[in-house]
Design a protein around this motif. Structure first.
Motif, PDB file in Angstrom:
ATOM      1  N   LEU A  92      29.043  34.742  32.387  1.00  0.00           N
ATOM      2  CA  LEU A  92      29.745  33.899  33.322  1.00  0.00           C
ATOM      3  C   LEU A  92      30.387  33.562  31.656  1.00  0.00           C
ATOM      4  N   THR A  93      30.523  33.254  30.359  1.00  0.00           N
ATOM      5  CA  THR A  93      30.866  32.928  29.207  1.00  0.00           C
ATOM      6  C   THR A  93      32.181  33.513  29.147  1.00  0.00           C
ATOM      7  N   HIS A  94      32.288  34.714  29.729  1.00  0.00           N
ATOM      8  CA  HIS A  94      33.373  35.450  29.074  1.00  0.00           C
ATOM      9  C   HIS A  94      34.383  35.276  29.959  1.00  0.00           C
ATOM     10  N   TRP A  95      34.013  35.272  31.117  1.00  0.00           N
ATOM     11  CA  TRP A  95      34.856  35.111  32.748  1.00  0.00           C
ATOM     12  C   TRP A  95      35.654  33.296  32.706  1.00  0.00           C
ATOM     13  N   GLY A  96      34.516  33.360  32.177  1.00  0.00           N
ATOM     14  CA  GLY A  96      35.373  31.325  32.136  1.00  0.00           C
ATOM     15  C   GLY A  96      36.276  31.083  31.267  1.00  0.00           C
ATOM     16  N   VAL A  97      35.522  31.390  29.868  1.00  0.00           N
ATOM     17  CA  VAL A  97      36.838  31.715  28.923  1.00  0.00           C
ATOM     18  C   VAL A  97      38.197  32.421  29.325  1.00  0.00           C
ATOM     19  N   ALA A  98      38.255  33.244  29.947  1.00  0.00           N
ATOM     20  CA  ALA A  98      40.047  34.638  29.724  1.00  0.00           C
ATOM     21  C   ALA A  98      40.320  33.598  31.148  1.00  0.00           C
ATOM     22  N   ALA A  99      39.179  33.034  31.561  1.00  0.00           N
ATOM     23  CA  ALA A  99      39.600  31.818  33.068  1.00  0.00           C
ATOM     24  C   ALA A  99      40.714  30.509  32.460  1.00  0.00           C
TER      25      ALA A  99
END
Ligand code: HEM
Ligand code: HEM
Length: 217
Positions: free
Chosen positions: A15-22
């Motif tokens: 969740l944190t990875h894809w949230g940060v990337a987005a």
């Protein structure tokens, strides 16, 4: 072919990875600089980063910092491994990937810190709009300059000093954001390269692909 070394990152890391990337993509390419939306996306990315860093202390073993310490020595050993065509298994990020992860986090922290220094902490009232308030500050400073009074001069100088500081923050913010985009591009190339080299489902582990069916209990 089912990879026997399959692993999957826990939901918070994903969740944190894809949230940060987005969020980084949105603020780098789509939101208007300094707009309310840019700021809220930025605060969101900051919150996700803080959550992930906390997880580095209390999360599952492979998500902890202790599982991927920053080590140039081990990263160099990993490079030798690549050159010699050897492969070893890592439960967490490989040592080269780990250096990249810390570089991404550090750069992101600079982007967020300079952003917050310009915009101030989030408030629950109306969304902040720094560009607009900067504009107003500038106009007020100029008007004060024209009036020519003692007090007015003082506030004009204050306004200028503040403006200079903001410009400096803006420069650092922009430079760090650009570095972040370069690192993110290298990171994606690294993921692609390591996937090819090791034959492991590295991306699937971050997406949360299906696990092999668990044996019936
Ligand atoms: C999530 C990562 C972020 C990225 C990739 C990003 C990227 C950028 C970029 C490329 C600019 C344009 C810089 C220029 O050309 O001068 C900018 C401007 C700006 N950013 Fe961010 N930003 C991020 C997070 C934040 C955060 C957390 C804040 C504050 C809460 C923030 C506040 C601002 C402000 C106020 C400006 C406009 C400065 C001005 O023109 O006065 N940003 N950002
Ligand atoms: C701005 C965009 C991106 C940033 C800032 C970023 C940052 C990061 C960070 C900090 C990690 C470490 C994750 C953790 O331990 O919490 C990571 C891991 C990872 N990222 Fe990204 N990422 C970005 C985009 C992408 C994209 C587009 C992909 C897809 C190709 C991707 C694929 C991965 C994978 C597969 C991992 C796990 C690597 C491993 O197994 O060691 N990332 N990324």
């Amino acid at each position: 072919m089912q990879n026997i070394q399959a692993r999957r990152w826990d939901p918070l890391v994903r969740l944190t990875h894809w949230g940060v990337a987005a969020g980084v993509l949105a603020n780098g390419a789509f939101t208007e600089e300094g707009s309310g939306l840019h700021l809220w996306v930025g605060y969101g990315v900051g919150a996700l980063l803080a959550l992930r860093l906390l997880w580095g202390f209390i999360g599952p073993a492979e998500a902890r910092f202790s599982a991927f310490p920053p080590s140039p020595g081990r990263a160099a050993a990993h490079l030798r491994e690549i050159a010699e065509g050897r492969r070893s298994h890592h439960r967490s990020h490989n040592p080269l990937g780990a250096l990249m992860v810390y570089a991404l986090w550090a750069t992101l922290a600079v982007v967020i810190a300079t952003g917050v220094a310009m915009a101030g902490p989030p408030t629950l009232s109306t969304p902040p709009a720094v560009a607009a308030s900067n504009e107003r500050g500038h106009e007020a400073a100029e008007a004060a300059e024209h009036e020519g009074g003692h007090e007015a001069h003082g506030s004009a100088r204050d306004g200028d000093a503040e403006h200079e500081e903001d410009e400096w923050m803006e420069e650092v913010h922009e430079a760090a954001a650009n570095l972040l985009f370069v690192l993110a591009a290298l990171h994606i190339l690294g993921v692609a390269f390591e996937t090819r080299r090791s034959g492991r489902q590295i991306l699937t582990a971050m997406i949360g692909g299906r696990r092999k069916a668990a044996p019936a209990e």
